[in-house]
Design a protein around this motif. Structure first.
Motif, PDB file in Angstrom:
ATOM      1  N   ALA A  26       0.831  -1.203   0.000  1.00  0.00           N
ATOM      2  CA  ALA A  26       0.000   0.000   0.000  1.00  0.00           C
ATOM      3  C   ALA A  26       0.864   1.251   0.000  1.00  0.00           C
ATOM      4  O   ALA A  26       1.919   1.300   0.628  1.00  0.00           O
ATOM      5  N   LEU A  27       0.404   2.239  -0.722  1.00  0.00           N
ATOM      6  CA  LEU A  27       1.039   3.550  -0.831  1.00  0.00           C
ATOM      7  C   LEU A  27       2.415   3.497  -1.460  1.00  0.00           C
ATOM      8  O   LEU A  27       3.209   4.419  -1.309  1.00  0.00           O
ATOM      9  N   GLY A  28       2.700   2.427  -2.184  1.00  0.00           N
ATOM     10  CA  GLY A  28       3.986   2.279  -2.850  1.00  0.00           C
ATOM     11  C   GLY A  28       3.845   2.404  -4.355  1.00  0.00           C
ATOM     12  O   GLY A  28       2.827   2.858  -4.876  1.00  0.00           O
ATOM     13  N   SER A  29       4.887   1.957  -5.038  1.00  0.00           N
ATOM     14  CA  SER A  29       4.891   1.982  -6.496  1.00  0.00           C
ATOM     15  C   SER A  29       5.952   1.015  -7.000  1.00  0.00           C
ATOM     16  O   SER A  29       6.644   0.367  -6.212  1.00  0.00           O
ATOM     17  N   ARG A  30       6.103   0.994  -8.318  1.00  0.00           N
ATOM     18  CA  ARG A  30       7.106   0.127  -8.921  1.00  0.00           C
ATOM     19  C   ARG A  30       8.512   0.467  -8.446  1.00  0.00           C
ATOM     20  O   ARG A  30       9.404  -0.364  -8.470  1.00  0.00           O
ATOM     21  N   SER A  31       8.713   1.693  -7.961  1.00  0.00           N
ATOM     22  CA  SER A  31      10.047   2.114  -7.517  1.00  0.00           C
ATOM     23  C   SER A  31      10.526   1.332  -6.292  1.00  0.00           C
ATOM     24  O   SER A  31      11.720   1.310  -6.015  1.00  0.00           O
ATOM     25  N   TYR A  32       9.628   0.690  -5.555  1.00  0.00           N
ATOM     26  CA  TYR A  32      10.032  -0.141  -4.414  1.00  0.00           C
ATOM     27  C   TYR A  32      11.056  -1.187  -4.835  1.00  0.00           C
ATOM     28  O   TYR A  32      11.864  -1.620  -4.043  1.00  0.00           O
ATOM     29  N   TRP A  33      10.971  -1.613  -6.085  1.00  0.00           N
ATOM     30  CA  TRP A  33      11.772  -2.740  -6.552  1.00  0.00           C
ATOM     31  C   TRP A  33      13.031  -2.319  -7.307  1.00  0.00           C
ATOM     32  O   TRP A  33      13.745  -3.174  -7.834  1.00  0.00           O
ATOM     33  N   ASN A  34      13.322  -1.018  -7.355  1.00  0.00           N
ATOM     34  CA  ASN A  34      14.480  -0.549  -8.122  1.00  0.00           C
ATOM     35  C   ASN A  34      15.783  -1.240  -7.723  1.00  0.00           C
ATOM     36  O   ASN A  34      16.616  -1.531  -8.579  1.00  0.00           O
ATOM     37  N   ASP A  35      15.987  -1.485  -6.433  1.00  0.00           N
ATOM     38  CA  ASP A  35      17.222  -2.121  -5.961  1.00  0.00           C
ATOM     39  C   ASP A  35      17.238  -3.633  -6.180  1.00  0.00           C
ATOM     40  O   ASP A  35      18.232  -4.285  -5.861  1.00  0.00           O
ATOM     41  N   ASN A  36      16.129  -4.189  -6.681  1.00  0.00           N
ATOM     42  CA  ASN A  36      15.997  -5.634  -6.775  1.00  0.00           C
ATOM     43  C   ASN A  36      15.900  -6.178  -8.196  1.00  0.00           C
ATOM     44  O   ASN A  36      16.200  -7.344  -8.425  1.00  0.00           O
ATOM     45  N   VAL A  37      15.475  -5.355  -9.137  1.00  0.00           N
ATOM     46  CA  VAL A  37      15.190  -5.844 -10.492  1.00  0.00           C
ATOM     47  C   VAL A  37      16.412  -6.481 -11.151  1.00  0.00           C
ATOM     48  O   VAL A  37      16.311  -7.553 -11.741  1.00  0.00           O
ATOM     49  N   ALA A  38      17.560  -5.852 -11.071  1.00  0.00           N
ATOM     50  CA  ALA A  38      18.751  -6.391 -11.748  1.00  0.00           C
ATOM     51  C   ALA A  38      19.119  -7.770 -11.204  1.00  0.00           C
ATOM     52  O   ALA A  38      19.418  -8.684 -11.982  1.00  0.00           O
ATOM     53  N   ALA A  39      19.078  -7.941  -9.892  1.00  0.00           N
ATOM     54  CA  ALA A  39      19.399  -9.249  -9.309  1.00  0.00           C
ATOM     55  C   ALA A  39      18.350 -10.283  -9.693  1.00  0.00           C
ATOM     56  O   ALA A  39      18.685 -11.421 -10.033  1.00  0.00           O
ATOM     57  N   LEU A  40      17.073  -9.894  -9.650  1.00  0.00           N
ATOM     58  CA  LEU A  40      16.010 -10.830 -10.022  1.00  0.00           C
ATOM     59  C   LEU A  40      16.127 -11.248 -11.481  1.00  0.00           C
ATOM     60  O   LEU A  40      15.836 -12.399 -11.827  1.00  0.00           O
ATOM     61  N   ALA A  41      16.571 -10.351 -12.342  1.00  0.00           N
ATOM     62  CA  ALA A  41      16.692 -10.658 -13.765  1.00  0.00           C
ATOM     63  C   ALA A  41      17.696 -11.773 -14.038  1.00  0.00           C
ATOM     64  O   ALA A  41      17.650 -12.394 -15.099  1.00  0.00           O
TER      65      ALA A  41
END
Length: 175
Positions: A26-41
């Protein structure tokens, strides 16, 4: 706008492996995952989803769209549009609750689940015992690493990608 044109905003990233539907709280956005996307990829194809009324997602007038069944239907629509039979699901806080509802409704469509920042949310915990009984679906509960709680992004990334590497590869299984 109608339900046919109102869709959750998604950002599909390049990645190695099956898609992972990634849902903020709640009250978040896609930016929550900025530090995680590269590792998840490295282990999946990150598909970052913004909840209704957050970020670039619309705010539907139909309040049913905000119910668990509305999110389940949207996540299933996204899975179908990706053209895959199964997805990982990753949810943070309220997003963890929405992905648990998806797992309950579509266990055959889920590889496994990663939850974060959900243990303090008692109202969501009632879903966990039922989901944990679903054969073939495993759940990792990983401490948070997001804009609101960015204590250890590298630790979260390591724990999550390790879980994903050592579990299912995204091949179909029977339940």
């Amino acid at each position: 706008m109608s339900a046919d044109t109102e869709k959750l905003h998604t950002v599909v990233h390049d990645g190695n492996g099956p898609p992972a539907l990634i849902v903020h709280g709640a009250l978040g956005s896609r930016s929550y995952w900025n530090d995680n996307v590269a590792a998840l990829a490295e282990v999946c194809q990150p598909v970052v989803i913004e909840l209704w009324g957050h970020g670039r997602s619309p705010s539907p007038a139909d309040t049913n769209r905000y119910r668990p069944s509305g999110y389940v239907a949207e996540f299933e629509r996204i899975r179908c549009e990706l053209g895959t039979s199964q997805v990982w699901v990753i949810g943070q806080s309220m997003g963890a609750a929405w992905v648990l509802h998806y797992v309950l409704a579509n266990p055959e469509r889920v590889i496994d689940a990663v939850l974060t920042n959900d243990t303090e949310e008692g109202r969501f915990q009632r879903l966990l015992p039922t989901v944990r009984l679903i054969p073939g679906v495993e759940i990792a509960d990983v401490p948070a690493s997001h804009a609101v709680n960015a204590q250890d992004p590298a630790g979260w990334n390591s724990a999550t990608t390790s879980f994903m590497r050592h579990h299912r590869s995204g091949t179909s299984r029977t339940h």
